[in-house]
Motif scaffolding. Structure first.
Motif, PDB file in Angstrom:
ATOM      1  N   ARG A  82       0.809  -1.330   0.157  1.00 13.69           N
ATOM      2  CA  ARG A  82      -0.252   0.172   0.011  1.00 13.69           C
ATOM      3  C   ARG A  82       1.364   1.349  -0.379  1.00 13.69           C
ATOM      4  NH1 ARG A  82      -4.643   2.191   0.709  1.00 13.69           N
ATOM      5  NH2 ARG A  82      -5.194   3.379   2.372  1.00 13.69           N
ATOM      6  N   GLU A  83       1.709   1.164   0.990  1.00 16.27           N
ATOM      7  CA  GLU A  83       2.743   2.165   0.807  1.00 16.27           C
ATOM      8  C   GLU A  83       3.067   2.418  -0.376  1.00 16.27           C
ATOM      9  OE1 GLU A  83       5.616   1.206   4.384  1.00 16.27           O
ATOM     10  OE2 GLU A  83       4.207   2.103   5.434  1.00 16.27           O
ATOM     11  N   LEU A  84       3.926   1.408  -1.014  1.00 21.84           N
ATOM     12  CA  LEU A  84       4.705   1.563  -2.521  1.00 21.84           C
ATOM     13  C   LEU A  84       3.520   1.798  -3.059  1.00 21.84           C
ATOM     14  CD1 LEU A  84       6.989   1.339  -4.379  1.00 21.84           C
ATOM     15  CD2 LEU A  84       6.243  -1.145  -4.873  1.00 21.84           C
ATOM     16  N   ASP A  85       2.077   1.612  -3.392  1.00 21.73           N
ATOM     17  CA  ASP A  85       1.515   2.140  -4.893  1.00 21.73           C
ATOM     18  C   ASP A  85       1.053   3.545  -4.641  1.00 21.73           C
ATOM     19  OD1 ASP A  85       0.906  -0.513  -5.529  1.00 21.73           O
ATOM     20  OD2 ASP A  85      -0.801  -1.065  -4.652  1.00 21.73           O
ATOM     21  N   GLN A  86       1.255   4.067  -3.335  1.00 17.33           N
ATOM     22  CA  GLN A  86       0.704   4.831  -2.977  1.00 17.33           C
ATOM     23  C   GLN A  86       1.765   6.280  -3.656  1.00 17.33           C
ATOM     24  OE1 GLN A  86       0.286   5.396   1.343  1.00 17.33           O
ATOM     25  NE2 GLN A  86      -1.850   5.032   1.813  1.00 17.33           N
ATOM     26  N   LYS A  87       3.636   5.534  -2.981  1.00 15.18           N
ATOM     27  CA  LYS A  87       4.319   6.509  -3.788  1.00 15.18           C
ATOM     28  C   LYS A  87       4.694   6.286  -5.524  1.00 15.18           C
ATOM     29  CE  LYS A  87       7.661   5.235   0.649  1.00 15.18           C
ATOM     30  NZ  LYS A  87       8.709   5.233   0.954  1.00 15.18           N
ATOM     31  N   LEU A  88       3.989   5.880  -6.020  1.00 12.18           N
ATOM     32  CA  LEU A  88       4.211   5.330  -7.230  1.00 12.18           C
ATOM     33  C   LEU A  88       3.156   5.975  -7.634  1.00 12.18           C
ATOM     34  CD1 LEU A  88       4.734   1.321  -7.710  1.00 12.18           C
ATOM     35  CD2 LEU A  88       6.414   3.349  -8.496  1.00 12.18           C
ATOM     36  N   GLU A  89       1.601   6.409  -7.209  1.00 13.78           N
ATOM     37  CA  GLU A  89       0.989   6.740  -7.296  1.00 13.78           C
ATOM     38  C   GLU A  89       0.957   8.591  -7.307  1.00 13.78           C
ATOM     39  OE1 GLU A  89      -2.799   5.509  -5.706  1.00 13.78           O
ATOM     40  OE2 GLU A  89      -2.827   3.743  -6.893  1.00 13.78           O
ATOM     41  N   ALA A  90       1.773   9.477  -6.481  1.00 15.01           N
ATOM     42  CA  ALA A  90       2.470   9.992  -6.176  1.00 15.01           C
ATOM     43  C   ALA A  90       2.843  10.258  -7.121  1.00 15.01           C
ATOM     44  CB  ALA A  90       2.545  10.306  -5.130  1.00 15.01           C
ATOM     45  N   TYR A  91       4.196   9.686  -7.321  1.00 12.28           N
ATOM     46  CA  TYR A  91       5.032  10.113  -8.678  1.00 12.28           C
ATOM     47  C   TYR A  91       4.892  10.311 -10.001  1.00 12.28           C
ATOM     48  CZ  TYR A  91       9.978  10.271 -10.534  1.00 12.28           C
ATOM     49  OH  TYR A  91      10.599  10.718 -11.517  1.00 12.28           O
ATOM     50  N   GLN A  92       4.053   9.270  -9.977  1.00 12.71           N
ATOM     51  CA  GLN A  92       2.863   9.373 -11.444  1.00 12.71           C
ATOM     52  C   GLN A  92       2.449  10.914 -11.777  1.00 12.71           C
ATOM     53  OE1 GLN A  92       0.068   6.732 -12.529  1.00 12.71           O
ATOM     54  NE2 GLN A  92       0.791   5.794 -13.634  1.00 12.71           N
ATOM     55  N   ARG A  93       1.764  11.196 -10.670  1.00 18.05           N
ATOM     56  CA  ARG A  93       0.905  12.239 -10.681  1.00 18.05           C
ATOM     57  C   ARG A  93       1.726  13.678 -10.899  1.00 18.05           C
ATOM     58  NH1 ARG A  93      -2.075   9.581  -6.449  1.00 18.05           N
ATOM     59  NH2 ARG A  93      -0.920  11.690  -5.175  1.00 18.05           N
ATOM     60  N   GLU A  94       2.705  13.374  -9.817  1.00 19.11           N
ATOM     61  CA  GLU A  94       3.920  14.596 -10.507  1.00 19.11           C
ATOM     62  C   GLU A  94       4.638  14.322 -11.614  1.00 19.11           C
ATOM     63  OE1 GLU A  94       8.245  14.858  -8.800  1.00 19.11           O
ATOM     64  OE2 GLU A  94       7.209  14.591  -7.340  1.00 19.11           O
ATOM     65  N   GLN A  95       4.940  14.094 -12.012  1.00 20.19           N
ATOM     66  CA  GLN A  95       5.339  13.388 -13.557  1.00 20.19           C
ATOM     67  C   GLN A  95       4.036  13.758 -14.595  1.00 20.19           C
ATOM     68  OE1 GLN A  95       8.172  13.170 -14.542  1.00 20.19           O
ATOM     69  NE2 GLN A  95       8.681  13.221 -11.794  1.00 20.19           N
ATOM     70  N   ALA A  96       3.153  13.655 -14.401  1.00 15.19           N
ATOM     71  CA  ALA A  96       1.622  13.543 -15.323  1.00 15.19           C
ATOM     72  C   ALA A  96       1.195  15.463 -15.431  1.00 15.19           C
ATOM     73  CB  ALA A  96       0.783  12.964 -14.849  1.00 15.19           C
ATOM     74  N   ALA A  97       1.699  15.718 -13.946  1.00 12.88           N
ATOM     75  CA  ALA A  97       1.701  17.470 -14.370  1.00 12.88           C
ATOM     76  C   ALA A  97       3.001  18.019 -15.129  1.00 12.88           C
ATOM     77  CB  ALA A  97       2.025  18.053 -12.477  1.00 12.88           C
ATOM     78  N   LEU A  98       3.662  17.064 -15.533  1.00 13.89           N
ATOM     79  CA  LEU A  98       4.878  18.294 -15.916  1.00 13.89           C
ATOM     80  C   LEU A  98       4.508  17.957 -17.704  1.00 13.89           C
ATOM     81  CD1 LEU A  98       7.869  17.167 -13.504  1.00 13.89           C
ATOM     82  CD2 LEU A  98       6.806  19.643 -13.817  1.00 13.89           C
ATOM     83  N   GLY A  99       3.509  16.910 -17.896  1.00 14.22           N
ATOM     84  CA  GLY A  99       2.984  16.169 -18.795  1.00 14.22           C
ATOM     85  C   GLY A  99       4.355  15.472 -19.471  1.00 14.22           C
TER      86      GLY A  99
END
Length: 169
Positions: A82-99
């Motif tokens: 669950r912690e890993l999923d949360q970290k990966l999802e947060a990083y994915q959102r961060e990268q998506a916001a940068l295009g």
């Protein structure tokens, strides 16, 4: 760099999700290799070959990460899945916001990597889009990228948000 690439076998395309295959790792010692009838030729029997291969997945986070839940995957007390999923999802959102787009690489042995991809925007793209719109053209952005990635790219080039179609398969 002196890195020997691993070959991926039995690759399956999982439409809209990613790729799955098997990586075969050569044995590290004589004990991992079986002999064929005492001769000098050595080979792996089917069970040994299967034991030395790992399933891998590359693609969407939800698709690739399910491989880590495989019954043979090593269990580690930290971080929890669950912690890993949360970290990966947060990083994915961060990268998506940068295009940027991401792909998760998971191996059933517990190995995880996130790959980040982006296109270098041409300097003239915003001016070109603006000129087309000024001439009366309706410009649409069609992409398989996530909503966040698509909207970040659209904003950068001047395409209105209501003219963006994302997550197309």
């Amino acid at each position: 760099l002196g890195i020997e690439p691993l070959l991926v076998h039995d690759v399956k395309v999982c439409a809209g999700a990613g790729l799955e295959g098997r990586i075969f790792q050569a044995p590290h010692s004589e004990s991992e290799v079986t002999s064929n009838g005492g001769g000098s030729d050595q080979h792996l029997d089917a069970a040994s070959a299967d034991a030395l291969s790992h399933r891998v997945r590359l693609g969407r986070l939800d698709f690739a990460a399910t491989l880590l839940e495989h019954e043979n995957a090593p269990q580690s007390p930290t971080p929890t899945s669950r912690e890993l999923d949360q970290k990966l999802e947060a990083y994915q959102r961060e990268q998506a916001a940068l295009g940027r787009s991401t792909a998760l690489l998971c191996c059933e042995d517990g190995t995880v990597a996130m790959l980040v991809f982006w296109d270098q925007m041409r300097e003239e793209a915003p001016a070109c889009i603006a000129q087309l719109r000024t001439q009366g053209y309706s410009v649409q952005l069609l992409t398989g990228d996530s909503k966040e990635t698509a909207l970040a790219i659209a904003e950068a080039v001047g395409v209105p948000a209501d003219c963006v179609r994302y997550a197309l398969r």
